[in-house]
Structure formats: structure tokens, C-alpha cells
Design an enzyme around this catalytic site. Structure first.
Site, PDB file in Angstrom:
ATOM      1  N   LEU A 166       2.472 -10.156   9.261  1.00 32.41           N
ATOM      2  CA  LEU A 166       3.510  -9.144   9.412  1.00 32.41           C
ATOM      3  C   LEU A 166       3.708  -8.326   8.144  1.00 32.41           C
ATOM      4  O   LEU A 166       3.525  -8.828   7.036  1.00 32.41           O
ATOM      5  CB  LEU A 166       4.846  -9.798   9.774  1.00 32.41           C
ATOM      6  CG  LEU A 166       4.893 -10.697  11.001  1.00 32.41           C
ATOM      7  CD1 LEU A 166       6.322 -11.173  11.234  1.00 32.41           C
ATOM      8  CD2 LEU A 166       4.354  -9.994  12.234  1.00 32.41           C
ATOM      9  N   TRP A 168       6.481  -5.976   5.661  1.00 29.80           N
ATOM     10  CA  TRP A 168       7.862  -6.226   5.245  1.00 29.80           C
ATOM     11  C   TRP A 168       8.833  -5.148   5.714  1.00 29.80           C
ATOM     12  O   TRP A 168      10.045  -5.294   5.554  1.00 29.80           O
ATOM     13  CB  TRP A 168       7.967  -6.362   3.724  1.00 29.80           C
ATOM     14  CG  TRP A 168       7.238  -5.335   2.910  1.00 29.80           C
ATOM     15  CD1 TRP A 168       6.093  -5.513   2.196  1.00 29.80           C
ATOM     16  CD2 TRP A 168       7.601  -3.952   2.694  1.00 29.80           C
ATOM     17  NE1 TRP A 168       5.717  -4.351   1.567  1.00 29.80           N
ATOM     18  CE2 TRP A 168       6.629  -3.374   1.848  1.00 29.80           C
ATOM     19  CE3 TRP A 168       8.664  -3.159   3.131  1.00 29.80           C
ATOM     20  CZ2 TRP A 168       6.678  -2.047   1.436  1.00 29.80           C
ATOM     21  CZ3 TRP A 168       8.713  -1.823   2.736  1.00 29.80           C
ATOM     22  CH2 TRP A 168       7.733  -1.279   1.901  1.00 29.80           C
ATOM     23  N   LYS A 192       2.252 -15.354   9.557  1.00 33.46           N
ATOM     24  CA  LYS A 192       2.623 -15.196   8.154  1.00 33.46           C
ATOM     25  C   LYS A 192       3.549 -13.991   8.002  1.00 33.46           C
ATOM     26  O   LYS A 192       3.117 -12.847   8.153  1.00 33.46           O
ATOM     27  CB  LYS A 192       1.396 -14.997   7.268  1.00 33.46           C
ATOM     28  CG  LYS A 192       1.762 -14.835   5.787  1.00 33.46           C
ATOM     29  CD  LYS A 192       0.727 -14.055   5.019  1.00 33.46           C
ATOM     30  CE  LYS A 192       1.211 -13.731   3.606  1.00 33.46           C
ATOM     31  NZ  LYS A 192       2.467 -12.955   3.568  1.00 33.46           N
ATOM     32  N   SER A 246      -1.086  -2.433   4.827  1.00 34.72           N
ATOM     33  CA  SER A 246      -1.794  -1.380   4.114  1.00 34.72           C
ATOM     34  C   SER A 246      -3.263  -1.330   4.520  1.00 34.72           C
ATOM     35  O   SER A 246      -3.857  -2.331   4.926  1.00 34.72           O
ATOM     36  CB  SER A 246      -1.695  -1.597   2.604  1.00 34.72           C
ATOM     37  OG  SER A 246      -2.507  -2.684   2.203  1.00 34.72           O
ATOM     38  N   TYR A 256     -12.860 -11.016   5.387  1.00 33.47           N
ATOM     39  CA  TYR A 256     -12.581 -12.423   5.692  1.00 33.47           C
ATOM     40  C   TYR A 256     -13.259 -12.827   6.992  1.00 33.47           C
ATOM     41  O   TYR A 256     -13.836 -13.923   7.101  1.00 33.47           O
ATOM     42  CB  TYR A 256     -11.071 -12.660   5.821  1.00 33.47           C
ATOM     43  CG  TYR A 256     -10.247 -12.318   4.614  1.00 33.47           C
ATOM     44  CD1 TYR A 256     -10.793 -12.279   3.333  1.00 33.47           C
ATOM     45  CD2 TYR A 256      -8.881 -12.025   4.749  1.00 33.47           C
ATOM     46  CE1 TYR A 256     -10.019 -11.961   2.229  1.00 33.47           C
ATOM     47  CE2 TYR A 256      -8.099 -11.719   3.650  1.00 33.47           C
ATOM     48  CZ  TYR A 256      -8.660 -11.673   2.401  1.00 33.47           C
ATOM     49  OH  TYR A 256      -7.885 -11.354   1.315  1.00 33.47           O
ATOM     50  N   GLU A 268      -3.437  -2.499  12.295  1.00 29.10           N
ATOM     51  CA  GLU A 268      -2.526  -1.340  12.359  1.00 29.10           C
ATOM     52  C   GLU A 268      -2.138  -1.041  10.930  1.00 29.10           C
ATOM     53  O   GLU A 268      -1.436  -1.823  10.285  1.00 29.10           O
ATOM     54  CB  GLU A 268      -1.307  -1.654  13.228  1.00 29.10           C
ATOM     55  CG  GLU A 268      -0.547  -0.410  13.668  1.00 29.10           C
ATOM     56  CD  GLU A 268       0.528  -0.007  12.678  1.00 29.10           C
ATOM     57  OE1 GLU A 268       0.249   0.918  11.870  1.00 29.10           O
ATOM     58  OE2 GLU A 268       1.610  -0.585  12.699  1.00 29.10           O
ATOM     59  N   CYS A 303       5.171   3.211   8.619  1.00 30.18           N
ATOM     60  CA  CYS A 303       3.795   3.702   8.697  1.00 30.18           C
ATOM     61  C   CYS A 303       3.683   4.943   9.564  1.00 30.18           C
ATOM     62  O   CYS A 303       2.745   5.734   9.406  1.00 30.18           O
ATOM     63  CB  CYS A 303       2.868   2.609   9.199  1.00 30.18           C
ATOM     64  SG  CYS A 303       3.355   1.911  10.793  1.00 30.18           S
ATOM     65  N   LYS A 353       6.710   1.955  -7.600  1.00 27.07           N
ATOM     66  CA  LYS A 353       5.646   2.788  -7.041  1.00 27.07           C
ATOM     67  C   LYS A 353       6.202   4.118  -6.542  1.00 27.07           C
ATOM     68  O   LYS A 353       5.676   5.193  -6.858  1.00 27.07           O
ATOM     69  CB  LYS A 353       4.955   2.048  -5.903  1.00 27.07           C
ATOM     70  CG  LYS A 353       3.937   2.896  -5.151  1.00 27.07           C
ATOM     71  CD  LYS A 353       3.505   2.236  -3.848  1.00 27.07           C
ATOM     72  CE  LYS A 353       2.705   3.200  -2.985  1.00 27.07           C
ATOM     73  NZ  LYS A 353       2.380   2.653  -1.650  1.00 27.07           N
ATOM     74  N   GLU A 395      -0.166   8.160   0.826  1.00 26.74           N
ATOM     75  CA  GLU A 395       0.952   7.551   1.534  1.00 26.74           C
ATOM     76  C   GLU A 395       1.974   7.040   0.512  1.00 26.74           C
ATOM     77  O   GLU A 395       1.697   6.113  -0.249  1.00 26.74           O
ATOM     78  CB  GLU A 395       0.481   6.392   2.417  1.00 26.74           C
ATOM     79  CG  GLU A 395       1.583   5.818   3.274  1.00 26.74           C
ATOM     80  CD  GLU A 395       1.128   4.672   4.155  1.00 26.74           C
ATOM     81  OE1 GLU A 395       1.699   4.509   5.241  1.00 26.74           O
ATOM     82  OE2 GLU A 395       0.202   3.938   3.747  1.00 26.74           O
TER      83      GLU A 395
END
Length: 499
Positions: A166, A168, A192, A246, A256, A268, A303, A353, A395
Site C-alpha cells: 500500500l 501512504w 504491507k 512510485s 524482484y 499502479e 497519483c 522534497k 511529479e
């Protein structure tokens, strides 16, 4: 929608909450096997909220083993669809019963405004769970066109053990978008949550157990991306992973998978979404409200945020006057104040950021805002810039709206599509033909006409290009990624009769 007119004492509610702090594995809460913890804080105040279990690969192994055992013995995967439905409906009912506490928990942990948590996030989360629950016994398998000598059945089967990772920015809502179809399909889940926002996810696990979800079907492993996300992505006994976050991290999940068991991966990812306003758009006050909501909802940490306003020159001045007026109504402050529309950014690292982009905006044409109100808080900012500037291309994921002025419809579409992303887009025009041709030309997974939005639970959500692939959230199509198709070919030839 929750009634806010009574103005509950949210601070009193917050002070009375107990925080779940341990991982949830095989039906019970337990500390990390290492005993380590990490601190989760309220980003609006810097106050420490709880010490959360800092899990690692050993805990992931334990959770995956529990999920595999639950899947293979059929305690959920082979349960009658009607029984799975009733369990998820009980979960939705319990979430409704505790909706206000969930909203306050979400606001405290993420810095989100209580207004958004009460009126959007929690109600929509419950609705999504209910919608997928109701769909369980309404999706039919198929029989292919057949001759007299055979029957070919095409059936759906749950994919197995799925890893759900997930973001945040919408902890509860993204939880529902993923566990709704995954559990409906009969999968077992290892989930997670983002390290920044774990509390509401753990509370839902508690409610799921109370609703009667069997042990091992829903497991929550808390911790960092490197300690939990990577082992989950590489685990040889995980059948698929659905990740929202991201683009850079999404790339890692593909590695992975390639380096382990070639598990299915659904991504996504990011967006730099255009909002195109053509010069024949009507009711510019309403347009401005959509523009501002699209850019600053959830502090721009979305997003699908409409972070690029592309406007034809003929209405530039009139529209921007309306945008400035509307943005001025979005007050910045304490997220637990229901009158506040802009809360804090999720963490110090993310604030730093976004503040960097705000500093870059100082050399551009700032039309509104541009200030850091307090540590963690940035006011809505509107800045006019060139189409290829850093602010217009990257972004930002914060409350900064860039404005690019164009001279024609063709230029507007070209600028809108000039991005590596393709998640969402909006177009405003009073001419139906113009609007629909523009919507067809925009390269994005969701295009709204004369509004900002993402559709609803009935419509698929996902992106083009580097905004992701592999499946869609929401709608019936969301179930596809958590199931596999099996063909069962039945020979009806009567060999004794010589057919």
C-alpha cells in the site's frame, strides 16, 4: 457522508484512541521476531503516536506460510461464495460502526484532514468493501460454444497467496481497493502498509478477525520497504503482487519477480495529470472549483491529482482569477479541525522534497500562494511556467499547481500527452464533439469530461505508459488480477456406441 454539523470533539476522540502496534499474522497480533520497533508520528504535530513492530524477512516468511496454509486447506478459498460475502459484509458493518474512530486514526497518522477522512476516505472504503462482497456470488463462469461431442468450461480460480503493498497517501481506501477483490476472489493475503501510515490498516485487521475472517487469510506485516516490501516481492511462495506507489519502486518489483518465481505483478504508479480547459468552457467558477479540488485535495498527495492546468489563452485571465479566488477558500491548519481543507504533508522527508519544488517555483511566475505556513504545512500554490520546466514535468506530489498557456486545441492535447505518465486527465469544453474528441486523444487510463474525478468503484482505474500496467483497481475488472482462468474440456463422445 458523515454529518459534520454537530462538530464532534475530535481531539477528545483522538485522546481516547488505543493504537494497534503489532504485526497481524495467522489471526493474532504479535511483535516482530527480532523485537525491533519503529516510531510512527503525527506529521501535523511531530508527536510520537506508537511504537510499531519493525518486521523483516523472517516475519514475511511466517506470514506467507500462514497465508499458504490457509489457502491450501480451503478455509477461505473453498468456502461457499455466499459465506465469503457474508463475512466481508460483516467487516463492512463493523467498519461503519467504528467509522469515526477510523477517520480520526487516519487523520492522526497521515496528516489528512478530518473533513476528507469523514466525508470521503472512510465512507468510500466501506462502500468498496461492500461492493466487492456483493459481487462474490454474481460473477459467473462460462461455457464455450460447443459441438455435441464436448463441453468446454472456462472457470475462475483464485490466484493463491497475494502480496499487497500500500501507499501512504490513502491508507484505508487503497486497502479496500486491494483486499476487496483479493478476498472476494478467495485469495489469502499478506499486506504491507506504508511505514508512515500503519495504524488504520492494523485496526481493520482487528475488525476483520471480529467479523469472522479465518486466521491466516489476512496478514499485516509492518516495516520498511527494504525490510518487508523487498522480501515480499522476492518470496518464492507468493503468487502475485499488487503494488501502488512510485514508478521507481514499481520497477524494483518487476526485478524482484524476475529474480524469483516470475510472480504476476500489478502496478499502479505515478502521474503528472493534465487538466485541459478549452476556450469555450462554460461556468468558469465551477471549472475553477474542479481545478482546485483536483490539484489540492489531500494536499496534492494523489497519483491522479490534476497537477497541470493547460488553458487556452483566450480564457487564461478569467479562469485564473476564479482559480485564485477558489484556492483562497482552502484553509491550511490543524487536520482535526473540520473547517480545514489542507493539512500537513505526510512526513518530514516528503515535506523537504515538496519544499524543494516550492523553492524552484520562486523563479517562476507564482500566481497564488508560495509559502511554507509552518513545518510540514505548505499553502496551495499556483505557478505559471513553461511546458518543459521541472515543475511542469516532474511529479511533485504536493499542493503545487502548474499552469501552461496554449493557443489551440491541438497544442493543448500535445502538451497534455507530453509526459512519461498516463494515469488520469480532465478536459473542459461546452462543445460535446470537441470534448469527446479531446477525451479520445488524451493518453490516460481515466479521462473525465467537465469534472475532476477518478470514476467510482464500478469503473476500472489504472494507467497508460509509466503509470502502471498488469491490471486495474476497482470494477469487475479488478477481480481479474486475483484470479486465473482454467479451461476444463469434457469429452462427451460415446465410444461404446461408436460415436
Amino acid at each position: 457522508m458523515t454529518d459534520l454539523l454537530s462538530t464532534p470533539d475530535y481531539k477528545a476522540i483522538a485522546s481516547g484512541l488505543s493504537f494497534p502496534m503489532q504485526a497481524f499474522i495467522d489471526g493474532s497480533f504479535r511483535p516482530a521476531l527480532s523485537g525491533r520497533t519503529f516510531t510512527t508520528t503525527n506529521p501535523a504535530t511531530g508527536e510520537a503516536l506508537a511504537e510499531i513492530a519493525a518486521c523483516d524477512a523472517e516475519d514475511v516468511d511466517l506470514a506467507v506460510a500462514a497465508a499458504r496454509a490457509a489457502f491450501e486447506d480451503g478455509r477461505w478459498s473453498k468456502l461457499h461464495p455466499g459465506e465469503r460475502k457474508e463475512t466481508l459484509l460483516r467487516l463492512a458493518a463493523l467498519m461503519q460502526e467504528h467509522a469515526r474512530d477510523l477517520a480520526v486514526l487516519e487523520s492522526l497518522d497521515a496528516g489528512k484532514t478530518i473533513f476528507d477522512c469523514e466525508t470521503v476516505d472512510v465512507p468510500e472504503t466501506i462502500h468498496v468493501i461492500k461492493w466487492h462482497a456483493e459481487l462474490i456470488d454474481k460473477i459467473y463462469d462460462q461455457v464455450s460454444p460447443a459441438s455435441d461431442s464436448h463441453i468446454a468450461m472456462v472457470v475462475r480460480e483464485p490466484v493463491g497467496v497475494v502480496g499487497l503493498v500500500l501507499p501512504w497517501n490513502f491508507p484505508l481506501l487503497m486497502l479496500a481497493w486491494k483486499i476487496g477483490p483479493a478476498l472476494a476472489a478467495g485469495c489469502s493475503v499478506v499486506l504491507k502498509p506504508a511505514a508512515e501510515t500503519t495504524l488504520s490498516t492494523l485496526r481493520v485487521a482487528e475488525l476483520a478477525a471480529e467479523a469472522g475472517l479465518p486466521a491466516g487469510v489476512l496478514n499485516i506485516v509492518t516495516g520498511s520497504g527494504s525490510a518487508v516490501g523487498e522480501p515480499l516481492g522476492r518470496h518464492p511462495d507468493v503468487d502475485m503482487v499488487s503494488f501502488t506507489g512510485s514508478t521507481a519502486t514499481g520497477r524494483r518489483f518487476l526485478h524482484y519477480s524476475a529474480d524469483s518465481n516470475l510472480k504476476e505483478v500489478v502496478l499502479e504508479l505515478g502521474g503528472k495529470n493534465p487538466c485541459v480547459v478549452l476556450d469555450d468552457a462554460e461556468d468558469l467558477e465551477a471549472v475553477a472549483a474542479h481545478v482546485v479540488n483536483g490539484a489540492f485535495w489531500n494536499m496534492g498527495q494523489n497519483c491522479s491529482a490534476g497537477s497541470r492546468l493547460i488553458v487556452q489563452r483566450g480564457i487564461r485571465d478569467r479562469l485564473l482569477d476564479k482559480v485564485r479566488a477558489e484556492a483562497a477558500t482552502w484553509r491550511v491548519g490543524d487536520p482535526l479541525d473540520p473547517a480545514i481543507r489542507v493539512g500537513s504533508l505526510v512526513s518530514q522527508a516528503h515535506f523537504d522534497k515538496v519544499a524543494g519544488y516550492l523553492e524552484a517555483a520562486q523563479s517562476e511566475n507564482i500566481l497564488f500562494g508560495g509559502r511554507i505556513v509552518a513545518p510540514g504545512f505548505i499553502e496551495p500554490t499556483v505557478v505559471e511556467t513553461a511546458r518543459d520546466s521541472k515543475l511542469a514535468v516532474e511529479e511533485i506530489f504536493g499542493p503545487i499547481l502548474t499552469v501552461v498557456v496554449v493557443d489551440s486545441v491541438d497544442e493543448a492535447i500535445a502538451v497534455a500527452n507530453d509526459t512519461e505518465y498516463g494515469l488520469a486527465a480532465s478536459i473542459f469544453s461546452a462543445n460535446g464533439r470537441r470534448a469527446l474528441r479531446g477525451a479520445r486523444a488524451l493518453r490516460a487510463g481515466t479521462v473525465t469530461v467537465n469534472s475532476f474525478g477518478e470514476g467510482d468503484v464500478t469503473t476500472p482505474f489504472g494507467g497508460y505508459k509509466q503509470s502502471g500496467f498488469g491490471g486495474r483497481d476497482n470494477s469487475i475488472h479488478a477481480h481479474d488480477q486475483y484470479t486465473q482462468l482454467k479451461t476444463i474440456w469434457i469429452d462427451l463422445t460415446d465410444h461404446a456406441a461408436g460415436d
